[in-house]
Scaffold this active site. Sequence first.
Site, PDB file in Angstrom:
ATOM      1  N   ASP A  64       0.840  -1.185   0.000  1.00  0.00           N
ATOM      2  CA  ASP A  64       0.000   0.000   0.000  1.00  0.00           C
ATOM      3  C   ASP A  64       0.884   1.248   0.000  1.00  0.00           C
ATOM      4  OD1 ASP A  64      -2.750   1.142   0.413  1.00  0.00           O
ATOM      5  OD2 ASP A  64      -1.706   2.014   2.118  1.00  0.00           O
ATOM      6  N   THR A  97      -2.787   5.870  -4.447  1.00  0.00           N
ATOM      7  CA  THR A  97      -1.635   6.545  -3.848  1.00  0.00           C
ATOM      8  C   THR A  97      -0.321   6.178  -4.538  1.00  0.00           C
ATOM      9  OG1 THR A  97      -1.639   4.785  -2.208  1.00  0.00           O
ATOM     10  CG2 THR A  97      -2.634   6.854  -1.576  1.00  0.00           C
ATOM     11  N   THR A  98      -0.192   4.903  -4.932  1.00  0.00           N
ATOM     12  CA  THR A  98       1.034   4.490  -5.612  1.00  0.00           C
ATOM     13  C   THR A  98       1.101   5.152  -6.982  1.00  0.00           C
ATOM     14  OG1 THR A  98       0.721   2.359  -4.548  1.00  0.00           O
ATOM     15  CG2 THR A  98       2.386   2.466  -6.253  1.00  0.00           C
TER      16      THR A  98
HETATM   17  P1  ADP Z   1      -2.653   2.438  -6.116  1.00  0.00           P
HETATM   18  O1  ADP Z   1      -2.062   2.712  -4.770  1.00  0.00           O
HETATM   19  O2  ADP Z   1      -2.207   3.449  -7.112  1.00  0.00           O
HETATM   20  O3  ADP Z   1      -4.119   2.223  -6.079  1.00  0.00           O
HETATM   21  P2  ADP Z   1      -2.453  -0.389  -6.602  1.00  0.00           P
HETATM   22  O4  ADP Z   1      -1.288  -1.237  -6.235  1.00  0.00           O
HETATM   23  O5  ADP Z   1      -3.715  -0.528  -5.854  1.00  0.00           O
HETATM   24  O6  ADP Z   1      -1.953   1.102  -6.593  1.00  0.00           O
HETATM   25  O7  ADP Z   1      -2.724  -0.661  -8.147  1.00  0.00           O
HETATM   26  C1  ADP Z   1      -3.704   0.023  -8.841  1.00  0.00           C
HETATM   27  C2  ADP Z   1      -3.596  -0.253 -10.312  1.00  0.00           C
HETATM   28  O8  ADP Z   1      -3.807  -1.631 -10.579  1.00  0.00           O
HETATM   29  C3  ADP Z   1      -4.667   0.513 -11.065  1.00  0.00           C
HETATM   30  O9  ADP Z   1      -4.127   1.074 -12.226  1.00  0.00           O
HETATM   31  C4  ADP Z   1      -5.685  -0.579 -11.367  1.00  0.00           C
HETATM   32  O10 ADP Z   1      -6.443  -0.283 -12.517  1.00  0.00           O
HETATM   33  C5  ADP Z   1      -4.800  -1.776 -11.576  1.00  0.00           C
HETATM   34  N1  ADP Z   1      -5.516  -3.046 -11.415  1.00  0.00           N
HETATM   35  C6  ADP Z   1      -6.173  -3.493 -10.307  1.00  0.00           C
HETATM   36  N2  ADP Z   1      -6.717  -4.722 -10.552  1.00  0.00           N
HETATM   37  C7  ADP Z   1      -6.393  -5.045 -11.813  1.00  0.00           C
HETATM   38  C8  ADP Z   1      -6.651  -6.187 -12.649  1.00  0.00           C
HETATM   39  N3  ADP Z   1      -7.350  -7.214 -12.212  1.00  0.00           N
HETATM   40  N4  ADP Z   1      -6.159  -6.170 -13.911  1.00  0.00           N
HETATM   41  C9  ADP Z   1      -5.440  -5.125 -14.346  1.00  0.00           C
HETATM   42  N5  ADP Z   1      -5.155  -4.035 -13.614  1.00  0.00           N
HETATM   43  C10 ADP Z   1      -5.625  -3.982 -12.368  1.00  0.00           C
END
Ligand code: ADP
Length: 550
Positions: A64, A97-98
Amino acid sequence: MATSGSVPVIILKEGTSRSRGRTALSNNIMAAKIIGEVLKSTLGPRGMDKMLVDSLGDVTITNDGATILKEIDVQHPAAKIVVEASKAQDNEVGDGTTSVSILSSELLKRAEELIEKKIHPTLVVTGYKRASEKALTLLDELSVSVNINDRAMLKKIAMTAMGAKSINVARETLADIAIDAIGQIAEKRDDEWVVDIDQVQVTKKTGESIFDTRLVNGVILDKEVVHPGMPRTIKDAKIVLITSPLEVEKTEYSAEIRIRDPTMMKAFLDEETNMLQRMVQKIKDAGANFVACQKGIDDIAQYFMSKEGIMAVRRVKESDIEKLSRATGADMITNLDDLTEDSLGYAEVVIEQKIGEDKMVFVEGCKNPKSGGILIRGGLERFVDEAERAIHDSLFVVADIYKSNKIVAGGGAIETEIAKHVRDYASQVGGKEQLAIEAFADALESIPITLAENAGFDPIDIMVDLKAAHSKSDGIWTGVNVLGGGIVDLMNTGVVEPTVVKEQMIKSATEAASMILRIDDMIASSKAPPVPGGMPGGMPGGMPGGMPPM
Ligand code: ADP
Ligand code: MG
């Protein structure tokens, strides 16, 4: 120091360090870029975790972004700007956030390249601003409206937000809980939904499994009933909340009482008991059968309450007292003389249950249903912690949809589509600014590229395929199929995110990058010398700072 004729003019204090122009800028860019580089490998469902050990040796394992940045305690002022952007993202929309850190870092990396080609930073900033405005307009146009009663859709949104967390197995259970929790607290005021996430109280307790996580229509108190003689269940609870101790106050100054007669001694002791009994009597007279006290409860008072069949908990957190007040409608009482029947709150049932090793008290079926508590369970403490972060993200995205019911497809689909249009726009603008606008488009594509890299795909192949798909009119939602491989229509697959998450991401990242690009002078005053040996005033000559403890 500057010189005017031959007289030196001292402007800055001795020991102040200063860097200017390109040196200041490139140092700042380097520091800020590192934040994005650190977080990159955690993006998306195939992102890796980071193990963080704090100065006390406590270990956190997470991917996270917000948590990692909180734990690593960034010092460099420019890097802190990126951290702030990520924090703003967390506070505003709860997810992404990432992505913000990665985007800020990519914007800076590309700005650096432009500056090396002799494009002035100010021009880069204006280019980025125009590009981000264009991107926000496009985002709005491309977004799809959803109905907040469409539970299946809410579930997809909640599950996407949790997709990158290691609690993957329980995504469905947790998504349902988050949707119900927000449904419980959301209030419609003049056609607009008001959702205050703080009304959902999240409590965690290790033990059992993540699938035993549950939603309570009320408040959960991590406390046990104070006296063994008290009831463990109260139906039709009449609740009194007390913010002062249920004890006989000790005088502030010491007094001496001379007792000559043994009967006087007894009368003196009895008086204390009588005072406590009168306190309990006031509670009973008001008709209360459950007491939550923010401070302590005297043993004797506990005994009298148990005799009256009143259940009580003590040392309840102030925030929990406030939640109880909101949920049950009870007043917060400081002076028992103010207590009347009207000050009481109501809940259908108050029950003490054994949860794992400990006992907890559940106040359920409250007068005001606009309150909710989530009790997170799970075998490992670190797992429970990560589940808490996952719940936080999913509560937020569901709430985001109540506030603005628009979505886009994730997995880099929306970023690729926006990048395409921003590039077209750049060619219309022309000149040097065109280069900055194109750089902005490239930076947006770092999201699908990073997702592909983290999933172990060849990012170049993926980008070629993605761009080909996006050149067709039905390819808008094509993104990286992180879990399956290749590319796929993610709107159909159900990888969807609230528009506001992307909107905030673009705004925060552009602001952070622009702020750093505008700095051309860094003046840092010297730090006060550390106090040797931690002694006030220090010692002449000083002791070495790192003396071993004696
Ligand atoms: P953040 O802190 O930015 O939310 P995450 O590690 O939660 O970072 O990753 C978010 C990214 O992962 C987003 O761009 C989201 O669209 C992508 N994502 C989440 N689930 C999937 C999936 N099943 N397939 C492809 N991309 C995904
Ligand atoms: Mg996320």
